[in-house]
Design an enzyme around this catalytic site. Structure first.
Site: not given
Ligand code: ZN
Length: 381
Positions: A62, A223, A284
């Protein structure tokens, strides 16, 4: 411009032993015990016995921040060029996260292009947690075809209280549009699926597959080590030909609540006989690590991109027999799942994206991306 790396222990990601690697422009030109230079002027870099491996491809990051549960004070920060570079991630793939309201695809695009201009091989997903998917051009397939860094849709959230609770039809349509865009543009055209800890697990993906002509590789669930039951389900999915992604970022409270540590998850995936290549590890980075108890938010931390290299260092030092599979999970496998055929491998005609780790400490010393040296002996160029 020719560059010859000598005296490197090469993981291609298959372990090749000590090799020389010749770089011509932005490509790998040769990998051999002794490369024949035929009188060319070559810049020679002695790897000093260090480990040479492909630059890491991280299927979920991100770069413009991911989450922000619990109020604006909890918005996670951007992850910049230097953080990815120091983490050895030459191929970050950016996504919006939980918050696609105060962060937009326009901002994500700008952040990804900034990473590219600084020298990384950065990519992005269109869409977000929600359906109908946010897009840049008004249409998922158009985004893939017309916007260079867009590889697919992500991270579409299922089995999570923060998701749009998408119907089977919505999931099917999203994947079909991504696939069409991928076919036209020559990209992977996948849907990266954020799987929460809801009871549904992978069932929404199964339902979409069983009621359509979509191939199982249309979806990349991430995940999947969130709990043992989901991991077991994911292992079956991967044995049937699907690709699955394990999240490395964690906090001790997640493990207490039943999350399977990434390395343990990787080992059980391999032990279960999942085909080599059908599993990956991602960071992540920039995503939030929100801690919920009884449905209430208790606290929140942000993930960083360095967790992949940290895990690899632990493996190289503590259990070198798992090194090749771990490296493959961070390089060749995610590149393949995304349709990036020239990345994640040390082979002729592949992009010259690679790292060198110190022989003794396994610290990252050198980073090359598209043939450009971005880090030299631990210092950013
Ligand atoms: Zn996620």
């Amino acid at each position: 411009m020719l560059t010859l790396i000598t005296n490197a222990r090469v993981f291609a990601p298959e372990p090749l032993g000590t090799r020389q690697v010749l770089i011509a422009g932005d490509r790998i030109a040769a990998v051999a015990e002794t490369v024949d230079l035929r009188g060319n002027a070559v810049d020679v870099i002695d790897a000093d016995g260090g480990i040479l491996l492909p630059g890491l491809v991280d299927v979920l990051t991100h770069p413009c921040g991911g989450g922000g549960e619990g109020g604006f004070q909890n918005r996670t920060a951007e992850v910049g060029f230097e953080a990815f570079l120091r983490a050895g991630v030459t191929g970050p793939v950016g996504a919006l996260g939980t918050d696609s309201i105060t962060r937009s695809l326009d901002v994500l695009y700008g952040t990804v292009m900034e990473l590219r201009r600084n020298g990384l091989d950065a990519f992005m997903y269109t869409g977000s947690y929600r359906v109908p998917a946010d897009t840049l051009t008004g249409d998922i397939a158009r985004d893939l075809v017309l916007v260079d860094p867009v590889l697919g849709v992500g991270e579409l959230a299922i089995s999570d209280h923060r998701s749009s609770q998408p119907t089977t039809d919505e999931i099917r349509r999203t994947a079909a549009d991504a696939r069409l865009g991928g076919i036209i543009s020559g990209k992977g055209g996948i849907v990266l699926v954020h799987v929460g800890d809801g009871e549904g697990g992978l069932a929404p993906i199964r339902d979409a597959l069983s009621t359509s002509d979509l191939p199982i590789t249309s979806f990349l669930p991430t995940h999947v080590n969130r709990n043992q039951a989901l991991l077991d389900e994911a292992i079956e999915f991967a044995k049937e030909g699907g690709c699955i992604d394990i999240t490395v970022s964690s906090v001790p409270e997640f493990i207490e609540q039943g999350e399977v540590p990434a390395l343990q998850a990787l080992e059980s995936v391999i032990a279960a006989g999942v085909p080599d290549g059908n599993y990956s590890l991602s960071s992540d980075a920039g995503g939030s690590l929100p801690l919920y108890r009884d449905g209430k938010l208790q606290g929140l931390q942000a993930a960083g991109p360095g967790v992949l290299l940290e895990l690899l260092c632990d493996v190289l030092s503590g259990q070198p027999e798992t090194a090749a599979a771990t490296i493959a999970s961070m390089t060749r496998n995610p590149a393949r799942a995304l349709g990036l055929e020239t990345k994640g491998r040390i082979e002729p005609d592949c992009d010259a994206n690679f790292l060198i780790l110190n022989q003794a400490t396994h610290a990252l010393t050198d980073v090359f991306c598209r043939g450009r040296r971005l880090m030299r002996r631990g210092a950013i160029e």
